[in-house]
Motif scaffolding. Structure first.
Motif, PDB file in Angstrom:
ATOM      1  N   THR A  77       4.762   3.197   9.244  1.00  0.00           N
ATOM      2  CA  THR A  77       4.407   3.091   7.410  1.00  0.00           C
ATOM      3  C   THR A  77       4.286   2.127   7.408  1.00  0.00           C
ATOM      4  O   THR A  77       5.154   1.116   6.657  1.00  0.00           O
ATOM      5  CB  THR A  77       4.322   4.617   6.834  1.00  0.00           C
ATOM      6  OG1 THR A  77       5.564   4.941   6.512  1.00  0.00           O
ATOM      7  CG2 THR A  77       3.373   5.262   7.532  1.00  0.00           C
ATOM      8  N   PHE A  84       1.950   3.346  -3.223  1.00  0.00           N
ATOM      9  CA  PHE A  84       1.225   3.825  -1.914  1.00  0.00           C
ATOM     10  C   PHE A  84       1.648   3.559  -0.354  1.00  0.00           C
ATOM     11  O   PHE A  84       2.571   2.528  -0.281  1.00  0.00           O
ATOM     12  CB  PHE A  84       0.532   2.732  -1.927  1.00  0.00           C
ATOM     13  CG  PHE A  84      -1.136   3.633  -3.349  1.00  0.00           C
ATOM     14  CD1 PHE A  84      -2.842   3.077  -3.037  1.00  0.00           C
ATOM     15  CD2 PHE A  84      -1.120   2.938  -4.679  1.00  0.00           C
ATOM     16  CE1 PHE A  84      -3.079   4.254  -4.216  1.00  0.00           C
ATOM     17  CE2 PHE A  84      -1.870   3.325  -5.258  1.00  0.00           C
ATOM     18  CZ  PHE A  84      -4.017   4.070  -4.238  1.00  0.00           C
ATOM     19  N   GLU A  85       1.438   4.492   0.697  1.00  0.00           N
ATOM     20  CA  GLU A  85       1.818   4.386   1.682  1.00  0.00           C
ATOM     21  C   GLU A  85       0.403   4.162   2.171  1.00  0.00           C
ATOM     22  O   GLU A  85       0.006   4.383   2.657  1.00  0.00           O
ATOM     23  CB  GLU A  85       2.982   5.422   2.137  1.00  0.00           C
ATOM     24  CG  GLU A  85       3.732   5.558   3.007  1.00  0.00           C
ATOM     25  CD  GLU A  85       3.952   6.991   3.403  1.00  0.00           C
ATOM     26  OE1 GLU A  85       5.427   6.281   3.937  1.00  0.00           O
ATOM     27  OE2 GLU A  85       3.717   7.985   3.026  1.00  0.00           O
ATOM     28  N   ASN A 129      -0.628   3.947   5.685  1.00  0.00           N
ATOM     29  CA  ASN A 129      -0.516   4.064   7.882  1.00  0.00           C
ATOM     30  C   ASN A 129      -1.109   3.468   8.756  1.00  0.00           C
ATOM     31  O   ASN A 129      -1.958   3.145   8.078  1.00  0.00           O
ATOM     32  CB  ASN A 129      -1.266   5.597   7.770  1.00  0.00           C
ATOM     33  CG  ASN A 129      -0.964   6.160   9.354  1.00  0.00           C
ATOM     34  OD1 ASN A 129      -1.331   5.647  10.600  1.00  0.00           O
ATOM     35  ND2 ASN A 129      -0.492   7.129   9.205  1.00  0.00           N
ATOM     36  N   THR A 148      -5.453   4.184   6.473  1.00  0.00           N
ATOM     37  CA  THR A 148      -5.880   4.476   5.326  1.00  0.00           C
ATOM     38  C   THR A 148      -4.524   4.393   4.070  1.00  0.00           C
ATOM     39  O   THR A 148      -3.071   4.298   4.951  1.00  0.00           O
ATOM     40  CB  THR A 148      -5.562   6.690   5.181  1.00  0.00           C
ATOM     41  OG1 THR A 148      -5.287   6.707   5.739  1.00  0.00           O
ATOM     42  CG2 THR A 148      -7.003   6.301   6.652  1.00  0.00           C
ATOM     43  N   PHE A 149      -4.944   4.654   2.703  1.00  0.00           N
ATOM     44  CA  PHE A 149      -3.486   4.455   1.823  1.00  0.00           C
ATOM     45  C   PHE A 149      -4.193   5.264   0.986  1.00  0.00           C
ATOM     46  O   PHE A 149      -4.671   5.930   1.133  1.00  0.00           O
ATOM     47  CB  PHE A 149      -4.176   3.107   1.277  1.00  0.00           C
ATOM     48  CG  PHE A 149      -3.962   1.915   1.268  1.00  0.00           C
ATOM     49  CD1 PHE A 149      -2.462   0.767   1.370  1.00  0.00           C
ATOM     50  CD2 PHE A 149      -4.825   0.316   2.461  1.00  0.00           C
ATOM     51  CE1 PHE A 149      -2.347  -0.283   1.575  1.00  0.00           C
ATOM     52  CE2 PHE A 149      -4.626  -0.156   2.282  1.00  0.00           C
ATOM     53  CZ  PHE A 149      -3.466  -0.884   2.844  1.00  0.00           C
ATOM     54  N   SER A 150      -2.328   6.131   0.424  1.00  0.00           N
ATOM     55  CA  SER A 150      -2.262   6.875   0.475  1.00  0.00           C
ATOM     56  C   SER A 150      -1.322   7.074  -0.547  1.00  0.00           C
ATOM     57  O   SER A 150      -0.195   6.079  -0.347  1.00  0.00           O
ATOM     58  CB  SER A 150      -1.416   8.480   1.441  1.00  0.00           C
ATOM     59  OG  SER A 150      -2.368   8.795   2.576  1.00  0.00           O
ATOM     60  N   PRO A 151      -1.492   7.406  -2.576  1.00  0.00           N
ATOM     61  CA  PRO A 151      -0.973   7.296  -3.314  1.00  0.00           C
ATOM     62  C   PRO A 151       0.251   8.148  -3.547  1.00  0.00           C
ATOM     63  O   PRO A 151       0.056   9.086  -3.035  1.00  0.00           O
ATOM     64  CB  PRO A 151      -1.755   7.613  -4.441  1.00  0.00           C
ATOM     65  CG  PRO A 151      -3.207   8.806  -3.778  1.00  0.00           C
ATOM     66  CD  PRO A 151      -3.032   7.979  -2.659  1.00  0.00           C
ATOM     67  N   LEU A 152       0.974   7.096  -3.384  1.00  0.00           N
ATOM     68  CA  LEU A 152       3.085   8.297  -3.316  1.00  0.00           C
ATOM     69  C   LEU A 152       2.740   8.930  -4.919  1.00  0.00           C
ATOM     70  O   LEU A 152       3.270  10.458  -5.377  1.00  0.00           O
ATOM     71  CB  LEU A 152       4.224   7.715  -3.781  1.00  0.00           C
ATOM     72  CG  LEU A 152       3.831   7.094  -1.540  1.00  0.00           C
ATOM     73  CD1 LEU A 152       5.008   6.153  -1.643  1.00  0.00           C
ATOM     74  CD2 LEU A 152       4.035   8.400  -0.974  1.00  0.00           C
ATOM     75  N   ARG A 190       7.818  15.469  -4.223  1.00  0.00           N
ATOM     76  CA  ARG A 190       6.813  14.564  -5.351  1.00  0.00           C
ATOM     77  C   ARG A 190       7.182  14.417  -6.209  1.00  0.00           C
ATOM     78  O   ARG A 190       6.802  13.968  -7.556  1.00  0.00           O
ATOM     79  CB  ARG A 190       5.454  14.905  -5.400  1.00  0.00           C
ATOM     80  CG  ARG A 190       5.178  15.449  -4.282  1.00  0.00           C
ATOM     81  CD  ARG A 190       4.661  14.697  -3.054  1.00  0.00           C
ATOM     82  NE  ARG A 190       3.475  13.099  -3.533  1.00  0.00           N
ATOM     83  CZ  ARG A 190       3.193  12.934  -2.584  1.00  0.00           C
ATOM     84  NH1 ARG A 190       3.536  12.264  -1.379  1.00  0.00           N
ATOM     85  NH2 ARG A 190       2.419  12.324  -2.875  1.00  0.00           N
TER      86      ARG A 190
END
Length: 952
Positions: free
Chosen positions: A462, A476-477, A479, A484-488, A526
């Motif tokens: 990642t 954002f992270e 994968n 895919t980008f995921s907001p942290l 989080r």
């Protein structure tokens, strides 16, 4: 100040004013970008009520957005100055990798460099540019709105630059960008870091030193200084103070000391007193802030050997209990250095020009990005990736002609991920092979958020990255397998930078408590936790997987230091319990400017688009400029006035001039142009002028000089092929130019047979090449440099005149005996015959006009050794601020190889000083004296020469 001193001050100030106006053609070329785009670029335009927006055709989506933005914000920009500006051209430059913008006159336009930076305030980059640069548009029209094209734009620009100090207009623009948005540089603690550190450390420098900067100490710069001084004005004297000052100046801009007098009239303060009261107030506020944050001390790992300001940036642990850092210094050019456990450092590799300081280490390799010029069209630039192998100690440029930023190595050192920005501002992360730079995969940014400073996770699966939107910044992270980008966490109004993994936790820099510190994001709950409590700030975290320490930058009055502290996954204080202590110095401005984000109410619409054809827009007449040209044949000047035209894409410069030859008491007419759209630069000049020579005649047995006069038309044409390159720590330039002319003489009085009525196409050819090291701010010359110019002149098309001239000019630079010393050797050679037999086209020895002739000059060898002596930062009242005193010795040789002894014809020493005069930020003056000893018999008294040059 005595009456006499006031008179001297007034005299020098007006001489400076006249000098600037007469030389503004050179000032304009150097202060503003006059480079060209590639000729293949196609341009379009959008015309609105207040703007003409020019842009490369692929940039249309952003151009339409900016058309709506500019139309909606311009009234808010103008509100507190009570001035509606005239329509102006805004050029969206998308070919370069520099993030910047400016407004200018002559020609009147604003340019936005559209590529976002890896480090700017937490809002959309083009919005940030718009809100800042449009304030400058209003300022120009407020102060010089009556001085317009086609005659007075450069006069207006000169008046603006001479009347207003840069801290005032740039500080006002930064205050406006802060007051009209929820972001702006005035809300970023790191932006005022030097000013805050100096103040709290007891380094309360003078107004002049804070304004003009220093070779000796870290000073804030006029943007930061101006923001706080302007804000102080508006905090204490209300919304209308800026309007009142500029209105008074605009009514009589050439009034002596107009700006300082106006400030004094409305506030009772001199500029020095305004500076001192601003610093005093800030000191109290910052001290109170420090008391609330209970800062801790973090001992520096790096050991400073001198008081020279130096930054040790982006520290990263490597095997062997060592740390790598990017070292920046006033005394040396940037380099990556290795620091061992005892604090000893070793230079690993030099670093070239960077937009933002950056490097990444992993598995025995280093990567970093550097800027590269386009060899000819300098509106276009690139950002390339370099790699360095720590074992073989070899550096290699990995990518070419790319636009990639912040490259980061994977943990195994086999792949690199970097931010890629397309010409249409499409943002992505690009994964590539670290061995060859071959692209592996592209990850498009969600919602086309600007991405900054990616970092790999320990397992390499990642990537964490900063995302910038109109509403702030977030992490954002990515994968790498799924793409895919995921907001942290949500977007927030924080200057978040430099995220890195510590196991599965993520460390980053932010300012939740009002001071820059290192924070930890825990993906399990989080939540965000504050890890450091630095006095001046903590930055650039990295995690050592061997010692499990957090390594970071702290700050002191001498620059960024390296510190380390123990780290655990449970350390830190939850930010929900932390009070924000930020000193929001500009808070009173928010109410003055309406207390709302100017971008919250943008009404977007689609405007008609038209092609913009360069050929139908070649001319833009903007200025009449006074000219004082030295007469090359007589000890007098030609004085006149010149009409100038420069088109908005910098492809055609045209002039037409009338001047009066004072020596001959006759008129001269000149016109010409430079066409710079294509690879070669074409120049054509025409002049009609009087001429005078004397011939020897025999009258009544006596030889007398009889005048011969005529007028002549001369047409000159030249073609130039220029190349400029940069690579790692070196700058290169080379090129070729050739030209000719045609001369027709008429109206000859008292002529002679040898005077030709036409001179047909004499030719000249020139080749030049140079390679020079980059210079640090203290360097007097490049450490190493080689510069050679070859010129050949002849008459291939003229049967009545013969002759040829070959010249060689060369300059070589070598390191001196100590830091920033320079040894320079310039060897010059020429050989001429026929019509060129008496021509001297190479540099002469010092004091040549006092020396006895020894025949035709064939060669010269000029040796110089120069060194800095003092960095006094000495203020001579309002007359001068002296930043550096430097000295040198020289020995000049002529016609080496002729005669019995190898001895100089002249030698001597010089003493000079770099200074700012009369509190003008520009130009920079180099003033001094030179003593010359002549090595001939009978020995003459020493010759003393005064030297004064200026640069922008």
């Amino acid at each position: 100040m005595t009456c006499k001193l006031r008179h001297i001050h007034f005299l020098i100030r007006n001489i400076t004013l006249i000098t600037l106006i007469f030389s503004y053609h050179s000032l304009n070329a150097q202060v503003f970008n006059s480079d060209q785009n590639p000729p293949s670029l196609k341009w379009s335009q959008i015309n609105t009520e207040n703007f003409q927006i020019l842009y490369p055709t692929p940039f249309e989506t952003e151009a339409q957005r900016m058309a709506s933005v500019l139309e909606n914000i311009i009234s808010r920009e103008a509100y507190s100055l009570n001035k509606k500006p005239r329509k102006i051209s805004v050029i969206l430059q998308n070919q370069g990798t520099t993030s910047n913008g400016f407004v200018q006159l002559g020609p009147r336009r604003s340019e936005f460099y559209t590529t976002p930076s890896q480090s700017f305030d937490y809002q959309d980059w083009l919005n940030s540019l718009a809100v800042h640069e449009m304030r400058h548009v209003v300022q120009f029209d407020k102060l010089t709105g009556k001085l317009n094209a086609p005659f007075f734009e450069k006069l207006a620009l000169a008046v603006f630059g001479i009347t207003l100090p840069p801290w005032f207009y740039e500080g006002d623009a930064v205050g406006t960008e802060t007051a009209l948005t929820h972001a702006g540089r005035g809300r970023i603690p790191e932006w005022a870091l030097i000013m805050r550190t100096n103040t709290l450390s007891g380094k309360k420098f003078s107004y002049s030193k804070d304004f003009f900067n220093s070779y000796k100490d870290l000073t804030p710069g006029y943007y930061q200084l101006g923001f706080f001084m302007n804000t102080k004005l508006r905090r204490d004297f209300g919304t209308g103070i800026t309007d009142s000052i500029m209105t008074r100046i605009s009514k009589n801009p050439l009034r002596p000391y107009s700006f300082s007098n106006s400030v004094k009239k409305y506030t009772g303060l001199s500029t020095r007193q305004l500076h001192d009261s601003t610093i005093s107030e800030l000191g109290k506020l910052w001290y109170q802030q420090t008391e609330k944050t209970a800062p801790l001390d973090y001992p520096a790992i790096n050991k400073r050997k001198s008081n020279t300001p130096e930054h040790y940036l982006l520290p990263a642990a490597i095997p062997g209990d060592k740390i790598l850092a990017l070292k920046q210094s006033k005394a040396r050019t940037p380099a990556i250095v290795e620091i061992d456990s005892a604090g000893r450092e070793r230079r690993v590799t030099d670093i070239g020009l960077q937009e933002v300081a950056w490097f990444s280490y992993s598995a025995g390799k280093l990567v970093w990005d550097e800027s590269r010029f386009d060899p000819r069209f300098h509106q276009r630039s690139f950002n390339v990736i370099n790699i360095f192998d720590m074992q073989t100690r070899r550096a290699k440029q990995l990518t070419h002609r790319t636009r990639m930023f912040a490259p980061t190595l994977s943990p195994d050192g086999k792949t690199i991920i970097a931010v890629d920005i397309s010409y249409s501002n499409r943002i992505s992360l690009k994964l590539m092979d670290a061995a060859r730079g071959k692209e592996i995969r592209i990850y498009n940014s969600p919602e086309n958020y600007m991405l900054q400073m990616p970092a790999f996770s320990p397992d390499g699966k990642t990537v964490v990255v900063v995302a910038v939107a109109k509403t702030g910044k977030a992490l954002f992270e990515l994968n790498l397998e799924s793409g895919t980008f995921s907001p942290l966490f949500p977007f927030q109004l924080q200057e978040i930078l430099r995220p890195v993994y510590a196991g599965r936790q993520i460390l980053f820099k932010a300012h939740y408590n009002g001071i820059d510190n290192i924070y930890r994001f825990n993906p399990n709950d989080r939540q965000i936790y504050q890890l450091t409590s630095a006095r001046f700030g903590a930055f650039n975290p990295s995690y050592d997987t061997i010692s499990h320490k957090l390594i970071l930058n702290t700050f002191s009055g001498r620059g960024y230091d390296i510190a380390a502290l123990n780290y655990s996954d449970t350390s830190g204080q939850n930010i929900s319990t932390i009070k924000n202590t930020f000193i929001d110095y500009a808070a009173p401005l928010y109410d003055q400017e309406g207390h709302s984000n100017v971008f919250d109410s943008i009404q977007h619409k689609t405007y008609p688009v038209k092609r913009y054809h360069e050929l139908s827009n070649l001319f833009y007449f903007h200025s009449l400029v006074p000219v004082a040209e030295e007469n090359q044949f007589f000890d007098d000047y030609n004085v006149g006035i010149e009409m100038q035209s420069d088109n908005k894409l910098n492809t055609l410069s045209f002039y037409s001039r009338y001047q009066y030859n004072n020596a001959l008491r006759k008129s001269e007419y000149l016109t010409g142009f430079n066409y710079k759209r294509y690879f070669p630069i074409f120049s054509i000049d025409y002049i009609n002028r009087p001429r005078l020579i004397y011939r020897r005649v025999n009258q009544a047995g006596k030889t007398v000089l009889s005048p011969v006069t005529w007028r002549e038309n001369e047409i000159k044409a030249e073609v130039t092929f220029p190349f400029t390159l940069n690579r790692f720590n070196n700058n290169y330039s080379f090129g070729f130019k050739t030209g000719t002319s045609y001369t027709n003489r008429y109206g000859i009085e008292n002529g002679m047979p040898s005077l030709l009525k036409t001179l047909e196409y004499p030719m000249h050819y020139q080749f030049y090449a140079s390679r020079n090291n980059r210079r640090s701010s203290r360097d007097l010359a490049p450490r190493w440099g080689q510069n050679i110019t070859l010129t050949y002149r002849n008459y291939p098309f003229e049967n009545r005149v013969e002759g040829e001239l070959f010249t060689l000019r060369s300059t070589f630079y070598f390191p001196g005996l100590a830091s920033n010393h320079s040894f320079q050797a310039a060897f010059n050679y020429q050989h001429g015959d026929g019509n060129y037999v008496n021509t001297v086209d190479i540099p002469r020895v010092s004091g040549y006009s006092y020396l006895s002739p020894i025949g035709n000059t064939r060669n010269t060898l000029l040796l110089d050794y120069r060194l800095p002596l003092l960095y006094p930062d000495w203020e001579a009242g309002p007359l001068a601020f002296i930043k550096r005193i430097k000295g040198g010795v020289f020995a000049d040789f002529e016609n080496i190889g002729k005669g019995d002894a190898f001895s100089p014809r002249s030698y001597g020493a010089e003493l000079r000083a770099d200074m700012n005069l009369l509190r003008f930020y520009l130009p920079n003056f180099d003033v001094g004296g030179k003593v010359i000893f002549l090595n001939e018999k009978p020995r003459q008294n020493p010759i003393f020469e005064f030297m004064a040059t200026y640069s922008f």
